[in-house]
Enzyme design. Structure first.
Site, PDB file in Angstrom:
ATOM      1  CG  HIS A  57      13.577  19.355  41.276  1.00 44.16           C
ATOM      2  ND1 HIS A  57      13.337  18.365  40.348  1.00 44.16           N
ATOM      3  CD2 HIS A  57      13.707  18.709  42.472  1.00 44.16           C
ATOM      4  CE1 HIS A  57      13.347  17.189  40.938  1.00 44.16           C
ATOM      5  NE2 HIS A  57      13.546  17.370  42.236  1.00 44.16           N
ATOM      6  CG  HIS A 111       9.240  17.776  41.141  1.00 45.52           C
ATOM      7  ND1 HIS A 111       9.939  18.711  41.839  1.00 45.52           N
ATOM      8  CD2 HIS A 111       9.312  16.620  41.849  1.00 45.52           C
ATOM      9  CE1 HIS A 111      10.419  18.162  42.960  1.00 45.52           C
ATOM     10  NE2 HIS A 111      10.046  16.891  42.976  1.00 45.52           N
ATOM     11  CB  CYS A 161      13.612   6.690  55.097  1.00 52.33           C
ATOM     12  SG  CYS A 161      14.213   8.174  54.255  1.00 52.33           S
ATOM     13  CB  CYS A 187      11.627   6.947  51.237  1.00 48.80           C
ATOM     14  SG  CYS A 187      13.346   6.869  50.785  1.00 48.80           S
ATOM     15  CB  CYS A 218      17.700   6.528  53.598  1.00 46.36           C
ATOM     16  SG  CYS A 218      16.940   6.749  51.980  1.00 46.36           S
ATOM     17  CG  HIS A 227      16.035  10.802  51.370  1.00 46.75           C
ATOM     18  ND1 HIS A 227      15.290   9.708  50.970  1.00 46.75           N
ATOM     19  CD2 HIS A 227      15.474  11.875  50.779  1.00 46.75           C
ATOM     20  CE1 HIS A 227      14.306  10.117  50.201  1.00 46.75           C
ATOM     21  NE2 HIS A 227      14.391  11.419  50.063  1.00 46.75           N
ATOM     22  CE  LYS A 272      19.382  11.577  44.366  1.00 41.31           C
ATOM     23  NZ  LYS A 272      19.223  10.699  45.476  1.00 41.31           N
ATOM     24  CE  LYS A 289      16.234  23.211  48.726  1.00 39.51           C
ATOM     25  NZ  LYS A 289      15.368  23.367  49.871  1.00 39.51           N
TER      26      LYS A 289
HETATM   27  N1  MSP Z   1       4.255  12.344  46.699  1.00 32.19           N
HETATM   28  C1  MSP Z   1       4.865  11.251  46.037  1.00 32.19           C
HETATM   29  C2  MSP Z   1       3.996  10.760  44.893  1.00 32.19           C
HETATM   30  C3  MSP Z   1       2.606  10.334  45.271  1.00 32.19           C
HETATM   31  S1  MSP Z   1       1.671   9.861  43.879  1.00 32.19           S
HETATM   32  C4  MSP Z   1       0.275   9.184  44.523  1.00 32.19           C
HETATM   33  C5  MSP Z   1       6.210  11.668  45.472  1.00 32.19           C
HETATM   34  N2  MSP Z   1       6.371  12.974  45.253  1.00 32.19           N
HETATM   35  S2  MSP Z   1       7.700  13.709  44.742  1.00 32.19           S
HETATM   36  O1  MSP Z   1       7.458  15.119  44.923  1.00 32.19           O
HETATM   37  O2  MSP Z   1       8.845  13.147  45.381  1.00 32.19           O
HETATM   38  O3  MSP Z   1       7.765  13.508  43.189  1.00 32.19           O
HETATM   39  C6  MSP Z   1       8.159  12.320  42.619  1.00 32.19           C
HETATM   40  C7  MSP Z   1       8.188  12.392  41.097  1.00 32.19           C
HETATM   41  O4  MSP Z   1       8.959  13.519  40.608  1.00 32.19           O
HETATM   42  C8  MSP Z   1       8.915  11.193  40.534  1.00 32.19           C
HETATM   43  O5  MSP Z   1       8.124  10.058  40.476  1.00 32.19           O
HETATM   44  C9  MSP Z   1       9.302  11.700  39.168  1.00 32.19           C
HETATM   45  O6  MSP Z   1       8.189  11.648  38.304  1.00 32.19           O
HETATM   46  C10 MSP Z   1       9.648  13.141  39.420  1.00 32.19           C
HETATM   47  N3  MSP Z   1      11.087  13.335  39.602  1.00 32.19           N
HETATM   48  C11 MSP Z   1      11.739  13.816  40.702  1.00 32.19           C
HETATM   49  N4  MSP Z   1      13.075  13.893  40.421  1.00 32.19           N
HETATM   50  C12 MSP Z   1      13.319  13.474  39.163  1.00 32.19           C
HETATM   51  C13 MSP Z   1      14.461  13.343  38.349  1.00 32.19           C
HETATM   52  N5  MSP Z   1      15.673  13.665  38.768  1.00 32.19           N
HETATM   53  N6  MSP Z   1      14.286  12.846  37.099  1.00 32.19           N
HETATM   54  C14 MSP Z   1      13.046  12.518  36.608  1.00 32.19           C
HETATM   55  N7  MSP Z   1      11.963  12.632  37.353  1.00 32.19           N
HETATM   56  C15 MSP Z   1      12.056  13.086  38.646  1.00 32.19           C
HETATM   57  O7  MSP Z   1       7.052  10.821  45.236  1.00 32.19           O
END
Ligand code: MSP
Length: 481
Positions: free
Chosen positions: A17, A20, A127, A130, A145, A148, A292, A295
């Site tokens: 999304h 990411h 969790c 997380c 949590c 979540h 936030k 889905k």
């Molecule tokens: N798999 C772990 C990371 C392991 S790194 C060794 C993880 N993955 S995740 O798919 O949940 O992605 C997390 C990252 O996505 C966050 O740290 C951030 O960079 C980004 N974001 C997810 N949602 C976000 C927002 N709403 N806003 C900004 N960044 C966001 O955690």
């Protein structure tokens, strides 16, 4: 000089999304700045997928697929999504690859040999969302949590533990000696306070995990997914921990995963006798229209769809220009459309089109001789670069558009199309100034509007003549109905 940039590796239980995409685009944009400065061969950019997670097992099951089948499909989806939106990574690592599995087992063993891993009984609240243990005090008023909104699982098992508690002092020393280890300053304060409050040992294995990397010292346990995931930064870097890239490593992450990257990860590395990363930058989180992304709310925005509609450069500059890197912010589709309409189509796109069309009309496409403005151009490029080096991506984007605005102001004030009819020499001077601004913008676009930059270069033509004007950003029907 070399530079090594990483993004977090993403969980594959869903498709990307814009949250990411924000992190990945920010990293890609910093990478483009440094590649331009140091040469492509001196910058390495790694991204990838975090696959050894319970989330993978649950998602595959839900879809009625085998884990292997599911992983192939989802890793390909992430990789292709990034390629589709113009992410130019050097390598894409998957934590199920052998190169990674081997590195995890090797580092695990080194830490074990140091005496920093021991076995103990553990009871705790876990969790899966997380992928972390929570304390009772972390839960919300319903016992869920807080992120979540689901109840944590009660786990009671034998785990292997990492002696994190032993590393409080060495970590504080690391922070003291390396002021840029964690940025921005607010995160640094938060984490150093957390370390000062005392660190507890952490569980780094799962006896009951269905999927993951077996411990090299006990095959009946799997390595805890975070212990495994962090190591990707070493398994994926050319030359490994001893190479030149690792010495210049920069992790770009979201603030949600700062403790993992700035407490556990450097402690693991200190234990393994590897120098921790040089810099970590934790950016903020954003909401969509003040809420936030979720889905259930139906407000999850797909970066691939947005880019297919408005173009990759619009997605990049629109997202990164919404709020300062490192701060929290909000993304709204209305503002994004306004940005597209006013800044891209009506701003920089229109500027290029007008100036080049006028030069064709009044000067037969010939470039007027200009006074040397190299010093001024250099200064602007330098200021743009300084903003990047200070982690101010939005600042650099704003600076770019201030040049667009100043060029449009000159155009509207000097009215060279009128001037050309009465004083062609004076008009040539105005065109010369405008052309130089376009040159600077084309240069900066290589970093923030990389797909438009080559088109700009083409429009700007050669030494003598400008090229054919081209629409850089189509006007779209972006107004509110
Ligand atoms: N798999 C772990 C990371 C392991 S790194 C060794 C993880 N993955 S995740 O798919 O949940 O992605 C997390 C990252 O996505 C966050 O740290 C951030 O960079 C980004 N974001 C997810 N949602 C976000 C927002 N709403 N806003 C900004 N960044 C966001 O955690």
């Amino acid at each position: 000089m070399k530079k090594y940039f990483t993004t977090p590796i993403y969980y594959v239980n869903d498709v990307p999304h814009i949250g990411h995409a924000y992190c990945t685009l920010a990293t890609d944009t910093l990478v483009r700045y440094w590649r331009k400065k140091l040469g492509r061969e001196n910058v390495f950019f790694l991204t990838g997928t975090d696959e050894n997670s319970q989330k993978t097992v649950d998602a595959a099951r839900k879809k009625g697929e085998s884990i292997a089948e599911y992983l192939e499909e989802m890793a390909a989806n992430w990789r292709q999504s990034w390629e589709a939106i113009g992410i130019d990574f050097d390598d894409f690592i998957r934590t199920t690859e052998q190169r990674h599995v081997k590195m995890v087992q090797q580092i695990f063993h080194t830490i074990y040999d140091r005496g920093d891993i021991y076995k103990d009984k553990y009871t705790g609240l876990y969790c899966t969302g997380c992928e972390t243990f929570l304390k009772a005090s972390d839960l919300d008023e319903n016992g869920n949590c807080p992120d979540h909104k689901t109840p944590p699982q009660k786990l009671q098992e034998e785990n292997y533990f990492f002696r994190l508690s032993k590393y409080s002092e060495p970590l504080l020393k690391l922070y003291e000696e390396n002021p840029s280890f964690l940025q921005p300053e607010t995160r640094r304060k938060e984490i150093t306070n957390f370390i000062r409050s005392g660190l507890e040992d952490v569980s780094i294995s799962r006896e009951t995990a269905e999927f993951g990397i077996p411990l090299p010292i006990d095959e009946s346990h799997k390595v805890y997914v975070w212990f495994d995931a962090l190591i990707n930064y070493i398994s994926g870097v050319p030359g490994g921990a001893d190479g030149d890239f690792w010495k210049e490593s920069v992790h770009i992450i979201g603030k949600d995963i700062t403790r993992f990257h700035c407490v556990i990860w450097p402690a693991m590395l200190l234990s393994a006798g590897i120098k921790p990363a040089k810099e970590v930058f934790a950016h903020g989180f954003f909401t969509v229209d003040g809420q936030k992304m979720s889905k259930s709310l139906g407000n999850v925005v797909s970066p691939v769809e947005l880019a297919a509609q408005y173009g990759n450069d619009a997605l990049r500059a629109g997202l990164l220009g919404s709020f300062e890197f490192g701060h929290d912010g909000d993304f709204s589709l209305e503002n994004f459309k306004g940005f597209y309409r006013m800044r891209l189509a009506g701003g920089v796109g229109n500027l290029f089109h007008r100036v080049i069309t006028l030069i064709h009309k009044f000067l037969d496409g010939e470039k007027p001789k200009s006074e040397d403005q190299t010093a001024e151009m250099q200064k602007q490029l330098q200021e743009f670069g300084q903003l990047f080096e200070a982690g101010k991506i939005k600042g650099a984007i704003d600076y770019y558009f201030s040049i667009v605005d100043s060029a449009n102001e000159i155009l509207n004030k000097e009215e060279p199309w009128k001037l050309a009819k009465t004083d062609i020499e004076a008009a040539k001077k105005v065109f010369a100034i405008l052309l130089q601004k376009l040159e600077v913008l084309a240069e900066m676009s290589q970093v923030i509007l990389p797909e438009t930059a080559p088109k700009m270069k083409k429009i700007l033509g050669d030494e003598k003549k400008v090229g054919i004007p081209e629409i850089l950003f189509e006007q779209k029907n972006t107004r509110k109905a």
